[in-house]
Design a protein around this motif. Structure first.
Motif, mmCIF file in Angstrom:
data_model
loop_
_atom_site.group_PDB
_atom_site.id
_atom_site.type_symbol
_atom_site.label_atom_id
_atom_site.label_comp_id
_atom_site.label_asym_id
_atom_site.label_seq_id
_atom_site.Cartn_x
_atom_site.Cartn_y
_atom_site.Cartn_z
ATOM 1 N N ASP A 299 0.047 0.180 1.873
ATOM 2 C CA ASP A 299 0.485 -0.442 3.123
ATOM 3 C C ASP A 299 1.506 -1.546 2.877
ATOM 4 O OD1 ASP A 299 -0.993 1.140 4.791
ATOM 5 O OD2 ASP A 299 -2.605 -0.312 5.111
ATOM 6 N N ALA A 300 1.290 -2.292 1.782
ATOM 7 C CA ALA A 300 2.171 -3.427 1.479
ATOM 8 C C ALA A 300 3.474 -3.001 0.817
ATOM 9 C CB ALA A 300 1.428 -4.413 0.581
ATOM 10 N N GLY A 301 3.635 -1.693 0.598
ATOM 11 C CA GLY A 301 4.846 -1.199 -0.045
ATOM 12 C C GLY A 301 4.896 -1.444 -1.540
ATOM 13 N N LYS A 302 3.746 -1.741 -2.122
ATOM 14 C CA LYS A 302 3.691 -2.034 -3.558
ATOM 15 C C LYS A 302 3.289 -0.822 -4.387
ATOM 16 C CE LYS A 302 2.517 -6.905 -2.811
ATOM 17 N NZ LYS A 302 1.520 -7.988 -3.049
ATOM 18 N N LEU A 303 2.835 0.236 -3.725
ATOM 19 C CA LEU A 303 2.400 1.451 -4.415
ATOM 20 C C LEU A 303 3.116 2.645 -3.813
ATOM 21 C CD1 LEU A 303 0.212 2.676 -6.465
ATOM 22 C CD2 LEU A 303 -1.075 3.226 -4.387
ATOM 23 N N ASN A 304 3.739 3.428 -4.672
ATOM 24 C CA ASN A 304 4.415 4.656 -4.253
ATOM 25 C C ASN A 304 3.609 5.840 -4.763
ATOM 26 O OD1 ASN A 304 6.118 6.953 -4.069
ATOM 27 N ND2 ASN A 304 7.931 5.632 -4.070
ATOM 28 N N LEU A 305 3.183 6.708 -3.862
ATOM 29 C CA LEU A 305 2.323 7.830 -4.248
ATOM 30 C C LEU A 305 3.020 8.772 -5.223
ATOM 31 C CD1 LEU A 305 0.681 8.714 -0.812
ATOM 32 C CD2 LEU A 305 -0.387 7.546 -2.745
ATOM 33 N N ASP A 306 4.334 8.823 -5.180
ATOM 34 C CA ASP A 306 5.054 9.755 -6.035
ATOM 35 C C ASP A 306 5.660 9.089 -7.266
ATOM 36 O OD1 ASP A 306 4.571 12.098 -4.435
ATOM 37 O OD2 ASP A 306 5.887 11.178 -2.944
ATOM 38 N N SER A 307 5.318 7.801 -7.462
ATOM 39 C CA SER A 307 5.679 7.152 -8.717
ATOM 40 C C SER A 307 4.694 7.562 -9.803
ATOM 41 C CB SER A 307 5.701 5.637 -8.557
ATOM 42 O OG SER A 307 6.802 5.242 -7.764
ATOM 43 N N THR A 308 5.067 7.367 -11.035
ATOM 44 C CA THR A 308 4.300 7.890 -12.158
ATOM 45 C C THR A 308 3.500 6.814 -12.875
ATOM 46 O OG1 THR A 308 6.106 7.506 -13.706
ATOM 47 C CG2 THR A 308 6.093 9.626 -12.530
ATOM 48 N N ILE A 309 2.574 7.276 -13.695
ATOM 49 C CA ILE A 309 1.839 6.344 -14.556
ATOM 50 C C ILE A 309 2.821 5.547 -15.399
ATOM 51 C CG2 ILE A 309 0.243 6.152 -16.505
ATOM 52 C CD1 ILE A 309 -1.299 8.500 -15.452
ATOM 53 N N GLY A 310 3.848 6.203 -15.901
ATOM 54 C CA GLY A 310 4.841 5.520 -16.720
ATOM 55 C C GLY A 310 5.575 4.426 -15.972
ATOM 56 N N THR A 325 1.768 11.614 -11.509
ATOM 57 C CA THR A 325 1.980 10.752 -10.344
ATOM 58 C C THR A 325 0.682 10.186 -9.794
ATOM 59 O OG1 THR A 325 1.804 12.540 -8.717
ATOM 60 C CG2 THR A 325 3.990 12.131 -9.698
ATOM 61 N N VAL A 326 0.810 9.117 -9.042
ATOM 62 C CA VAL A 326 -0.328 8.509 -8.358
ATOM 63 C C VAL A 326 -0.990 9.532 -7.441
ATOM 64 C CG1 VAL A 326 -1.005 6.762 -6.654
ATOM 65 C CG2 VAL A 326 0.598 6.172 -8.493
ATOM 66 N N ARG A 327 -0.187 10.312 -6.747
ATOM 67 C CA ARG A 327 -0.727 11.327 -5.849
ATOM 68 C C ARG A 327 -1.598 12.330 -6.621
ATOM 69 N NH1 ARG A 327 1.217 12.765 -0.899
ATOM 70 N NH2 ARG A 327 3.197 11.689 -1.326
ATOM 71 N N GLU A 328 -1.120 12.780 -7.775
ATOM 72 C CA GLU A 328 -1.883 13.736 -8.582
ATOM 73 C C GLU A 328 -3.200 13.126 -9.056
ATOM 74 O OE1 GLU A 328 1.093 16.628 -10.957
ATOM 75 O OE2 GLU A 328 1.497 14.496 -11.284
ATOM 76 N N LEU A 329 -3.151 11.854 -9.415
ATOM 77 C CA LEU A 329 -4.380 11.182 -9.856
ATOM 78 C C LEU A 329 -5.392 11.114 -8.717
ATOM 79 C CD1 LEU A 329 -2.813 8.199 -11.854
ATOM 80 C CD2 LEU A 329 -3.902 10.227 -12.833
ATOM 81 N N LEU A 330 -4.927 10.767 -7.528
ATOM 82 C CA LEU A 330 -5.813 10.643 -6.377
ATOM 83 C C LEU A 330 -6.408 11.976 -5.962
ATOM 84 C CD1 LEU A 330 -3.728 8.095 -4.297
ATOM 85 C CD2 LEU A 330 -6.077 7.718 -5.057
#
Length: 605
Positions: A299-310, A325-330
């Protein structure tokens, strides 16, 4: 003398079940009679002097509340309901009219910034008590709950603090007043006649319902008797030794209509389960802590679901994890293994029986892990683990371990501290958190496994999950402990699409997205488990709707939210005591109780 808070579990409530030990008592109003009286109370309850909108109370992380009673016959029910929303300490004002001077009441409540004073006709005629209210309101927030004759309101003309007034002197009225203070019920009436020069026809303030209400099944259109099947299934679980005890909570339409404890902490029947018991909720941690934090960061724009662990973890950039990606982890589709090795690879030099600077991480009594063990052993094991099934659904604790690292990197705050400060305390969740023994005695926490192999002790108050244990009890996938009421509060917030107590914790569209089906190859949402479309699996239960989301826990726990039925269902147990078994699963205890709730709802429709 102070009244020691009158434990919440001394009196569960009003209309459904009163619990203090293993036995139940008969409340003064039940079923339809309770609802009828509640409607009369609702029509005859008024809020005065609320110009500053103090009621319903907000910002629970900033309040310290004392409740003061004098001659009220229903003060225990009143205080018990207050304690459903946040910690409230009770004082008997009569103690300051005898052995103690009355002025000591001000002294003894000086560290409380909010006073709730219960008045009857007797107190409004006591100049000393009115002077106490008038003096206190100059320095702190004061709320008056007045149950008495409207003609007595003239004696309260100098009181500028909010007054919740009803003329009905029943236990239901006391419970209604206490819930109105926190927004558990709405106040929707204005004065219909003039009672004093100040309190005239048409005067009064209206409020909205913003938090859970505690009431009887009939208040949600369900017959109490139609929920008896829950008792039968819970007793079957205990008699079959599927679990020594359990707690069940049902909230329908924002109302807790069923909350009952069964059995004991252990099979020696020493400590009965109570509705306020604090359970190791195991993998419910995934959605109740880590996912909730990630939703706020999104919500705060600090996490992008399609950004990577790297992107978030430089240490992963030279590994096979860098593009996950964060999405894949979730969604548990990153291809990660279910878990890393734990006690089977720990070396004698990695742990000690005593704590020290070299061995600071406590696993349980008499077991301490060496400094930096996570960074030097566990994190490298996570980073070098195989990526085998990317794109497929494989349930993985390691995914949540990485998500924990990502969240902590973004916020610079440990997971346990973040959720406590940003979610649990503001929401009024009194027991939820990691490392419960720092705040609560072990006798409030049902033990889990008698681990004779690795930890060589009965695990009581320490996390059951071995990976979380070696991390010191704080992990992205396990480690959270909570009572059923706290879990209900958290998931009523999500059912409300992110709002609770008048505060927006998560954006509505974020709740909608993360809890809905997001995966093309599984039933999962983002972090959340969901209803399974494969009919013969009946998951999470036969009658759950396709909107249902939640999670189970290995220790024998579950929470399921069904927006179609406006329902929150919580089941907590310690089925892994004294040893891990699968009877709770093979007997379908959790889904059968859930279906019993649906059946009761359908019979009432």
């Amino acid at each position: 003398m102070r009244k020691n808070k009158r434990n919440i579990y001394f009196l569960l409530l009003s209309g459904f079940v009163l619990f203090n030990s293993a036995c139940a008592q008969n409340p003064p109003f039940t079923g339809k009679a309770y609802v009828a009286e509640e409607r009369l109370v609702e029509q005859n309850t008024f809020l005065l002097n609320n110009e500053k909108s103090l009621i319903p109370l907000q910002n629970l992380d900033g309040v310290k509340i004392a409740s003061i009673h004098f001659s009220s016959a229903n003060y225990m029910a009143f205080d018990s309901l207050l304690n459903k929303y946040t910690k409230v300490d009770a004082f008997n004002g009569n103690d300051y009219m005898g052995t103690k001077p009355f002025d000591m009441l001000t002294q003894d409540t000086k560290f409380y910034n909010t006073l709730i004073v219960q008045l009857t006709d007797a107190e409004v005629n006591n100049a000393q008590i009115i002077a106490f209210i008038n003096n206190s309101q100059k320095m702190k927030n004061v709320i008056v709950s007045f149950i008495g004759n409207g003609a007595s309101l003239v004696k309260l003309n100098d009181v500028t603090s909010p007054i919740v007034w009803t003329s009905r002197g029943t236990p239901v009225a006391a419970q209604f007043n206490s819930q109105a203070i926190f927004g558990g019920v709405a106040i929707n009436q204005k004065l219909t006649k003039t009672l004093s020069p100040k309190y005239i026809t048409g005067y009064g303030f209206l409020t909205a319902k913003t938090r859970l209400q505690y009431t009887v099944p009939e208040d949600a259109g369900i017959n109490t008797s139609n929920l008896n099947a829950i008792d039968d299934i819970a007793r079957e679980a205990i008699s079959s030794r599927a679990t020594p005890g359990c707690v069940v909570l049902v909230a329908k339409d924002g109302k807790v209509i069923f909350n009952k404890a069964y059995g004991y902490h252990t099979y020696d029947n020493t400590i009965p389960d109570r509705i306020t018991d604090i359970f190791d909720v195991a993998s419910m941690t995934k959605i109740s802590a880590t996912t909730m934090e990630l939703m706020q960061l999104y919500d705060a724009g600090k996490l992008n679901l399609d950004s990577t662990i790297g992107t978030y973890m430089p240490i992963a950039r030279n590994t096979n994890k860098k593009t996950l990606t964060v999405r894949e982890l979730l969604e548990h589709q990153a291809g990660l293994i279910p878990d890393i090795s734990t006690f089977e690879v720990i070396k004698p030099t990695d742990h000690s029986t005593d704590s020290s600077a070299a061995y600071p991480t406590k696993v349980n009594d008499g077991y301490y892990v060496r400094k930096n063990y996570f960074e030097e052993v566990m994190l490298p094991a996570m980073l070098r683990s195989a990526v085998k099934t990317r794109g497929q659904y494989v349930y993985s604790d390691v995914s949540l371990l990485f998500l924990q690292q990502i969240a902590e990197t973004i916020t610079s705050i440990p997971l346990n501290v973040y959720v406590q400060q940003k979610l649990y305390v503001p929401l009024g969740m009194q027991t939820a958190g990691f490392l419960p023994l720092y705040r609560f005695p072990a006798n409030r926490i049902p033990p889990t496994e008698d681990d004779r192999k690795d930890r060589k002790t009965l695990i009581d108050g320490y996390v059951h999950d071995p990976t979380a244990a070696l991390m010191g009890g704080i992990a992205g996938h396990a480690g959270l402990f909570a009572s059923a009421n706290d879990i209900a509060i958290l998931y009523q917030m999500t059912l409300n699409r992110g709002t609770y107590g008048g505060v927006q914790y998560i954006k509505p569209e974020t709740v909608d997205m993360w809890t809905s089906k997001q995966s093309a190859v599984s039933r999962r949402g983002l972090g959340f488990d969901r209803w399974d479309p494969i009919a013969d699996r009946h998951y999470p239960s036969k009658l759950a709707s396709d909107q249902t989301y939640g999670h189970t826990g290995f220790t024998g726990t579950a929470v399921w939210v069904d927006p179609k039925y406006n329902l929150v269902y919580v089941f907590l147990s310690n089925r892994v005591h004294p040893n891990v078994g699968n009877k709770l699963g093979s007997l379908n205890i959790r889904p059968r109780i859930q279906d019993a709730v649906y059946e009761a709802i359908q019979k009432g429709m």
